[in-house]
Design an enzyme around this catalytic site. Structure first.
Site, PDB file in Angstrom:
ATOM      1  N   CYS A 165       0.770  -0.894   0.223  1.00  0.00           N
ATOM      2  CA  CYS A 165       0.167   0.226  -0.123  1.00  0.00           C
ATOM      3  C   CYS A 165       1.141   1.391  -0.114  1.00  0.00           C
ATOM      4  CB  CYS A 165      -1.145  -0.083   1.278  1.00  0.00           C
ATOM      5  SG  CYS A 165      -1.374   1.953   1.676  1.00  0.00           S
ATOM      6  N   CYS A 186      -0.664   4.283   2.066  1.00  0.00           N
ATOM      7  CA  CYS A 186      -0.168   4.126   3.226  1.00  0.00           C
ATOM      8  C   CYS A 186       1.454   4.576   3.668  1.00  0.00           C
ATOM      9  CB  CYS A 186      -0.871   2.500   4.033  1.00  0.00           C
ATOM     10  SG  CYS A 186      -1.878   1.671   3.277  1.00  0.00           S
ATOM     11  N   ASP A 187       2.344   3.711   3.312  1.00  0.00           N
ATOM     12  CA  ASP A 187       3.545   3.408   2.975  1.00  0.00           C
ATOM     13  C   ASP A 187       4.425   4.819   2.793  1.00  0.00           C
ATOM     14  OD1 ASP A 187       2.946   1.764   5.528  1.00  0.00           O
ATOM     15  OD2 ASP A 187       3.307  -0.305   3.950  1.00  0.00           O
TER      16      ASP A 187
END
Ligand code: NAP
Length: 311
Positions: free
Chosen positions: A132, A135-136
């Protein structure tokens, strides 16, 4: 018989639980093999509103669970294998147990596909392997990363990562992207993205501290092997919605996602059966959108139950 059974304990399921419990529906949540869902595998969540410093993915889910419990949501660990939604009593079967409810919210989520190569699971999460970019990605500012895949997800991930990373290498097993033409064009035109064609990743290689230092690749045309140095590896080869139990019962799209009915994003073809989160959403797949859909499904379930005058 239960008023409402919610399947799944990701953002959608737990949010549905919070709302349903506060509406005095006394919901039962059945949690499957990954309590807390996909976010429990993410290190830091920086884009969930209300956490300006970011929040650990596991902690966020633990807080949601406690919030649902605080208002009386009950939890049971089980794995539902088949469902029967014909008639007023909805039935869920795990093989050993059959659960009965007046209404159901399906929030079973989706699971990212993995390559199943050495190093992948060992370094998944905080050690450099992710599924992701949203997300990261921000953890890889000014670093070199690779993205694996050739579909819309891989292009979207690669383009998103160009905002932070100094270089994004896109590794694809064929010499043509599967992505839609506009995404493919945008990706291939980007000065920070270098595609590598006809190539598979055979291993993810750690440094001395166990963090990603490189991927080992093989060109499938000439069989040459080499390494690409990188700090992050983003696997974007698709997701599998967790909907096996609904096959032949609910309407699924060709990828297995449950198709919501009508204008509502949370209704199914069965009255009293609702759906929320990644198991029906191939497009957004965010914690906050899943939570929003869980809220909608819970409100719809509440209204439907009251309309039946069964509670
Ligand atoms: P996808 O379209 O199925 O693409 C998966 C990609 O990963 C393909 O390029 C595939 O290669 C590759 N792949 C699969 N297994 C692999 C393996 N074991 N090793 C190496 N490569 C592998 O999945 P997706 O990109 O997640 O998209 C899913 C659906 O959501 C699509 O309908 C897509 O259009 C949609 N979506 C839309 C958007 C958007 O519109 N913004 C964004 C994301 C997703 P091959 O090409 O060789 O099969």
């Amino acid at each position: 018989m239960e008023n409402l059974i919610i399947l799944g304990t990701g953002c959608a399921g737990l949010t549905a639980g919070i709302y349903a419990a506060r509406a005095n529906l006394n919901p039962l949540i059945i949690e499957g093999s990954q309590p807390g869902g996909q976010l429990t595998t993410t290190s830091e969540v920086e884009n969930f509103p209300g956490f300006p410093e970011g929040v650990d993915g596991y902690e966020l889910m633990d807080r949601m669970r406690k919030q649902a419990e605080r208002f009386g949501t009950r939890f049971k660990s089980d794995w539902i294998e088949s469902v029967d939604f014909e008639g007023p009593v909805k039935k869920l079967s795990s093989g050993n147990t059959t659960y009965e409810a007046k209404s159901i919210i399906i929030a079973t989520g989706a699971s990212p596909k993995f390559l199943n190569v050495p190093g992948e699971q060992e370094m998944f999460g905080s050690k450099g392997v992710s599924t992701c970019a949203t997300c990261d990605g921000a953890f890889y500012r000014d670093m070199e990363v690779v993205v694996i895949g050739g579909g819309d997800s891989a292009c979207e991930e690669a383009l998103f990562l160009t905002r932070f990373c100094s270089k994004v290498t896109l590794i694809h097993r064929r010499e043509e992207l599967r992505a839609s033409p506009i995404m493919a064009e945008r990706t291939l035109k980007h000065e920070k993205i270098e595609p590598i064609w006809n190539t598979i990743v055979e291993a993810m290689l750690p440094d001395e501290e166990g963090n990603v230092r490189a991927v080992k690749i093989r060109n499938i045309k000439d069989n040459t092997e080499s390494e690409i140095s990188c700090k992050g590896v983003f696997i974007a080869i698709g997701h599998t919605p967790n909907t096996n139990f609904a096959e032949g019962v609910l309407d699924l799209n060709p990828f297995g996602y449950i198709v919501p009915q009508g204008k509502s994003m949370v209704r199914t073809k069965y009255d009293g059966v609702f759906v929320a989160g990644d198991c029906s959403d191939p497009n957004y797949r965010q914690a906050v959108t899943a939570a929003g859909l869980g809220c909608q499904a819970s409100l719809e379930a509440e209204r439907w139950l009251f309309a039946q005058e069964t509670i």
